[in-house]
Design a protein around this motif. Structure first.
Motif, PDB file in Angstrom:
ATOM      1  N   PHE A 130      56.799  42.718   7.698  1.00  0.00           N
ATOM      2  CA  PHE A 130      55.527  43.439   7.647  1.00  0.00           C
ATOM      3  C   PHE A 130      54.691  43.216   8.908  1.00  0.00           C
ATOM      4  O   PHE A 130      53.889  44.072   9.282  1.00  0.00           O
ATOM      5  CB  PHE A 130      54.720  42.999   6.419  1.00  0.00           C
ATOM      6  CG  PHE A 130      55.274  43.491   5.114  1.00  0.00           C
ATOM      7  CD1 PHE A 130      54.987  44.773   4.663  1.00  0.00           C
ATOM      8  CD2 PHE A 130      56.084  42.685   4.340  1.00  0.00           C
ATOM      9  CE1 PHE A 130      55.491  45.236   3.458  1.00  0.00           C
ATOM     10  CE2 PHE A 130      56.600  43.134   3.129  1.00  0.00           C
ATOM     11  CZ  PHE A 130      56.312  44.419   2.685  1.00  0.00           C
ATOM     12  N   MET A 131      54.873  42.075   9.554  1.00  0.00           N
ATOM     13  CA  MET A 131      54.036  41.731  10.703  1.00  0.00           C
ATOM     14  C   MET A 131      54.244  42.675  11.879  1.00  0.00           C
ATOM     15  O   MET A 131      53.360  42.835  12.722  1.00  0.00           O
ATOM     16  CB  MET A 131      54.308  40.292  11.141  1.00  0.00           C
ATOM     17  CG  MET A 131      54.117  39.265  10.049  1.00  0.00           C
ATOM     18  SD  MET A 131      52.456  39.280   9.339  1.00  0.00           S
ATOM     19  CE  MET A 131      51.526  38.581  10.684  1.00  0.00           C
ATOM     20  N   GLY A 132      55.405  43.304  11.960  1.00  0.00           N
ATOM     21  CA  GLY A 132      55.671  44.235  13.050  1.00  0.00           C
ATOM     22  C   GLY A 132      54.878  45.516  12.956  1.00  0.00           C
ATOM     23  O   GLY A 132      54.917  46.332  13.882  1.00  0.00           O
ATOM     24  N   GLY A 133      54.140  45.705  11.862  1.00  0.00           N
ATOM     25  CA  GLY A 133      53.341  46.913  11.690  1.00  0.00           C
ATOM     26  C   GLY A 133      51.961  46.828  12.303  1.00  0.00           C
ATOM     27  O   GLY A 133      51.118  47.696  12.037  1.00  0.00           O
ATOM     28  N   THR A 134      51.728  45.793  13.105  1.00  0.00           N
ATOM     29  CA  THR A 134      50.477  45.703  13.856  1.00  0.00           C
ATOM     30  C   THR A 134      50.804  45.187  15.251  1.00  0.00           C
ATOM     31  O   THR A 134      51.975  44.924  15.557  1.00  0.00           O
ATOM     32  CB  THR A 134      49.471  44.793  13.125  1.00  0.00           C
ATOM     33  OG1 THR A 134      48.177  44.935  13.726  1.00  0.00           O
ATOM     34  CG2 THR A 134      49.907  43.337  13.148  1.00  0.00           C
ATOM     35  N   GLU A 141      44.788  36.895  15.938  1.00  0.00           N
ATOM     36  CA  GLU A 141      43.394  37.336  16.113  1.00  0.00           C
ATOM     37  C   GLU A 141      43.030  38.395  15.082  1.00  0.00           C
ATOM     38  O   GLU A 141      41.934  38.372  14.496  1.00  0.00           O
ATOM     39  CB  GLU A 141      43.218  37.885  17.527  1.00  0.00           C
ATOM     40  CG  GLU A 141      41.852  38.477  17.807  1.00  0.00           C
ATOM     41  CD  GLU A 141      41.810  39.185  19.153  1.00  0.00           C
ATOM     42  OE1 GLU A 141      41.115  40.215  19.254  1.00  0.00           O
ATOM     43  OE2 GLU A 141      42.469  38.703  20.092  1.00  0.00           O
ATOM     44  N   THR A 142      43.954  39.336  14.845  1.00  0.00           N
ATOM     45  CA  THR A 142      43.708  40.385  13.860  1.00  0.00           C
ATOM     46  C   THR A 142      43.542  39.799  12.465  1.00  0.00           C
ATOM     47  O   THR A 142      42.629  40.177  11.717  1.00  0.00           O
ATOM     48  CB  THR A 142      44.856  41.405  13.872  1.00  0.00           C
ATOM     49  OG1 THR A 142      44.957  41.993  15.167  1.00  0.00           O
ATOM     50  CG2 THR A 142      44.629  42.496  12.837  1.00  0.00           C
ATOM     51  N   ALA A 143      44.433  38.880  12.100  1.00  0.00           N
ATOM     52  CA  ALA A 143      44.357  38.260  10.777  1.00  0.00           C
ATOM     53  C   ALA A 143      43.044  37.512  10.594  1.00  0.00           C
ATOM     54  O   ALA A 143      42.402  37.605   9.536  1.00  0.00           O
ATOM     55  CB  ALA A 143      45.538  37.321  10.582  1.00  0.00           C
ATOM     56  N   GLU A 144      42.623  36.781  11.613  1.00  0.00           N
ATOM     57  CA  GLU A 144      41.365  36.027  11.527  1.00  0.00           C
ATOM     58  C   GLU A 144      40.172  36.967  11.420  1.00  0.00           C
ATOM     59  O   GLU A 144      39.246  36.746  10.633  1.00  0.00           O
ATOM     60  CB  GLU A 144      41.227  35.120  12.745  1.00  0.00           C
ATOM     61  CG  GLU A 144      39.993  34.247  12.720  1.00  0.00           C
ATOM     62  CD  GLU A 144      39.916  33.315  13.916  1.00  0.00           C
ATOM     63  OE1 GLU A 144      38.846  32.702  14.110  1.00  0.00           O
ATOM     64  OE2 GLU A 144      40.923  33.198  14.654  1.00  0.00           O
ATOM     65  N   ARG A 145      40.194  38.029  12.225  1.00  0.00           N
ATOM     66  CA  ARG A 145      39.088  38.995  12.193  1.00  0.00           C
ATOM     67  C   ARG A 145      38.966  39.664  10.839  1.00  0.00           C
ATOM     68  O   ARG A 145      37.864  39.808  10.289  1.00  0.00           O
ATOM     69  CB  ARG A 145      39.316  40.046  13.294  1.00  0.00           C
ATOM     70  CG  ARG A 145      38.351  41.228  13.262  1.00  0.00           C
ATOM     71  CD  ARG A 145      38.494  42.081  14.510  1.00  0.00           C
ATOM     72  NE  ARG A 145      39.827  42.611  14.703  1.00  0.00           N
ATOM     73  CZ  ARG A 145      40.261  43.759  14.174  1.00  0.00           C
ATOM     74  NH1 ARG A 145      39.473  44.486  13.389  1.00  0.00           N
ATOM     75  NH2 ARG A 145      41.494  44.189  14.434  1.00  0.00           N
ATOM     76  N   MET A 146      40.105  40.063  10.251  1.00  0.00           N
ATOM     77  CA  MET A 146      40.064  40.751   8.970  1.00  0.00           C
ATOM     78  C   MET A 146      39.676  39.808   7.830  1.00  0.00           C
ATOM     79  O   MET A 146      38.952  40.197   6.913  1.00  0.00           O
ATOM     80  CB  MET A 146      41.424  41.408   8.692  1.00  0.00           C
ATOM     81  CG  MET A 146      41.815  42.483   9.696  1.00  0.00           C
ATOM     82  SD  MET A 146      40.590  43.813   9.885  1.00  0.00           S
ATOM     83  CE  MET A 146      40.779  44.663   8.313  1.00  0.00           C
ATOM     84  N   ALA A 269      45.473  55.816  15.095  1.00  0.00           N
ATOM     85  CA  ALA A 269      44.312  54.932  15.077  1.00  0.00           C
ATOM     86  C   ALA A 269      43.511  55.053  16.360  1.00  0.00           C
ATOM     87  O   ALA A 269      44.058  55.311  17.438  1.00  0.00           O
ATOM     88  CB  ALA A 269      44.769  53.493  14.882  1.00  0.00           C
ATOM     89  N   GLN A 270      42.213  54.859  16.234  1.00  0.00           N
ATOM     90  CA  GLN A 270      41.349  54.814  17.401  1.00  0.00           C
ATOM     91  C   GLN A 270      40.356  53.667  17.248  1.00  0.00           C
ATOM     92  O   GLN A 270      40.077  53.211  16.143  1.00  0.00           O
ATOM     93  CB  GLN A 270      40.593  56.130  17.584  1.00  0.00           C
ATOM     94  CG  GLN A 270      39.641  56.468  16.437  1.00  0.00           C
ATOM     95  CD  GLN A 270      38.921  57.791  16.661  1.00  0.00           C
ATOM     96  OE1 GLN A 270      39.230  58.540  17.575  1.00  0.00           O
ATOM     97  NE2 GLN A 270      37.939  58.076  15.828  1.00  0.00           N
ATOM     98  N   LEU A 397      46.054  49.219  13.086  1.00  0.00           N
ATOM     99  CA  LEU A 397      45.631  49.041  14.470  1.00  0.00           C
ATOM    100  C   LEU A 397      44.123  49.233  14.533  1.00  0.00           C
ATOM    101  O   LEU A 397      43.595  50.194  13.945  1.00  0.00           O
ATOM    102  CB  LEU A 397      46.344  50.051  15.371  1.00  0.00           C
ATOM    103  CG  LEU A 397      46.159  49.901  16.883  1.00  0.00           C
ATOM    104  CD1 LEU A 397      46.677  48.550  17.366  1.00  0.00           C
ATOM    105  CD2 LEU A 397      46.890  51.030  17.613  1.00  0.00           C
ATOM    106  N   HIS A 398      43.439  48.323  15.207  1.00  0.00           N
ATOM    107  CA  HIS A 398      41.973  48.333  15.293  1.00  0.00           C
ATOM    108  C   HIS A 398      41.373  48.105  13.902  1.00  0.00           C
ATOM    109  O   HIS A 398      41.316  46.975  13.463  1.00  0.00           O
ATOM    110  CB  HIS A 398      41.463  49.625  15.931  1.00  0.00           C
ATOM    111  CG  HIS A 398      42.103  49.948  17.239  1.00  0.00           C
ATOM    112  ND1 HIS A 398      42.169  49.035  18.282  1.00  0.00           N
ATOM    113  CD2 HIS A 398      42.743  51.063  17.692  1.00  0.00           C
ATOM    114  CE1 HIS A 398      42.786  49.576  19.314  1.00  0.00           C
ATOM    115  NE2 HIS A 398      43.157  50.805  18.984  1.00  0.00           N
TER     116      HIS A 398
END
Length: 411
Positions: A130-134, A141-146, A269-270, A397-398
């Motif tokens: 699943f991790m390859g989908g981002t 960083e994405t995981a922490e932000r979310m 995504a944008q 993404l984003h």
């Protein structure tokens, strides 16, 4: 009818955990069923698109997955193209198969999606896939932000220790933001899940077929707040296929059951603020599809959307403009999206109950709409259905899905 493009054959396998079935076996089954549904022999197919995301990661099979699987299924000599576009791979395959006809390269094409996600001896790889989908360069960083989004509304008693995919954390973060912005509740999420589980009892091909009340959904095992297990799509194996044809190539019998592809919208995504909901990829794709098809959201009878989580359903009915922005939770809880409601959503049971074999999902959504628009959906038939919409999104993404495809079908 002459210059338009139609789906003339459609099929899915049952969605299950199929440890004893290979990708080749699932492909052979669904190709045969789709050909039978269309009343065609395999030699009538002029080109094919094969949708799959997991074989390279879980089995080491890559580069010519479609040639191998579809060759085994009886399509060895036609041009075959491999499509991978996250959870939107299947609907992307159909988009390309339709455009091949539109470009004058063929009269009849096929899109096939097959996925094997479950392996008893590869559990770590199953979840790592699943991790390859981002964006893997910034995945931490994405995981922490979310995970920080809406953290202040998570109850102290919440247990977030369950094994899960990265995407359940992403959906949970988006759900919490929606809750803070619009007042969406956990009960609203449970209503979406309970509706999906009820619909699945009417579909013999669903992975789960257990009716659940809102209370039972809320009481299920917690995965990551605000989600319980019943609010999340399972890991699934399965296949789906559709056969497309130019109107002038249809026989009289095929014309009676043909379903037209009226419009397709695709958005990637944008960068934007998460709370700028009007610019969500799903809403942008829907606007494009509706304009192509010349339809209004108020005219839609039946919808298949990408409910990988209960929140995803609420988000996407807003993006599809079935209700005002921010009112998806209340709209769902009102019963408007249940069989008998004003616009039925996921009568097949959706990803939460029917299952989510990634490469097959988008094509399976269209197969369900084809059944509905033909009047062949049996106990889950939406009365008088004439206009159907599928939303299929994938990756992250984003602040949104990496890609979303919206397809409009009509009789």
């Amino acid at each position: 009818m002459k210059d338009n493009i139609y789906i003339i054959g459609a099929a899915t396998t049952p969605f299950r955990k199929w440890p004893e079935k290979s990708v080749k076996m699932l492909a052979t089954e669904v190709v045969s069923d789709a050909l039978r549904d269309a009343g065609l022999e395999a030699d009538r197919i002029e080109a094919a698109w094969f949708s799959n995301t997991r074989q390279p990661m879980l089995e080491g099979q890559n580069t010519i997955r479609g040639q191998i699987a579809l060759g085994a299924a009886g399509l060895p000599s036609v041009p075959i193209f491999n499509i991978e576009n996250a959870c939107a791979s299947g609907s992307s395959a159909v988009f390309n198969a339709a455009n091949h006809i539109r470009a004058g390269q063929a009269d009849i094409t096929m899109a096939v999606g097959v996925e094997k996600m479950y392996f008893t001896d590869r559990r770590e790889k199953m979840f790592a896939a699943f991790m390859g989908g981002t964006d893997i360069e910034i995945v931490d960083e994405t995981a922490e932000r979310m995970s920080a989004i809406g953290r202040d509304i998570i109850p102290e008693s919440a247990d977030n220790s369950a094994e899960r995919s990265f995407f359940m954390d992403v959906y949970a973060a988006m759900a919490r933001q929606h809750m803070k912005t619009f007042g969406t509740t956990q009960e609203h999420l449970a209503a979406a899940a309970a509706k999906a589980h009820f619909h699945s009892t009417l579909n013999p091909k669903s992975q789960y077929r257990q009716d659940m009340s809102v209370e039972e959904v809320l009481a299920d095992k917690q995965i990551v707040w605000p989600f319980t297990r019943a609010m999340c799509a399972p890991i699934s194996d399965g296949g789906a296929a559709v056969i497309l044809a130019r109107g002038s190539a249809l026989t009289d019998d095929q014309k009676k059951r043909a379903v037209e592809i009226k419009g397709v919208g695709i958005a990637s995504a944008q960068k934007r603020e998460m709370t700028d909901y009007a610019q969500h990829a799903g809403r942008r794709a829907a606007t494009i599809a509706y304009a192509q098809a010349g339809v209004d959201p108020a005219d839609i009878d039946v919808v298949e959307l990408h409910d990988a989580s209960a929140f995803a359903e609420i988000q996407q009915i807003e993006n599809l403009q079935l209700c005002p922005m921010g009112e998806g939770g209340a709209f769902t809880a009102s019963g408007a999206t249940k069989l008998g409601g004003s616009v039925v959503v996921n009568p097949c049971g959706g990803l939460m109950s029917k299952g989510h074999p990634v490469g097959a999902t988008g094509i399976a959504q269209l197969e369900e709409l084809v059944l509905q628009l033909r009047g062949e959906a049996g106990a889950r038939q939406v009365e008088g259905a004439r206009l159907g919409v599928a939303e299929n999104g994938g990756g992250f993404l984003h602040v949104e899905e990496g890609v979303t495809v919206v397809t409009v079908l009509s009789r």
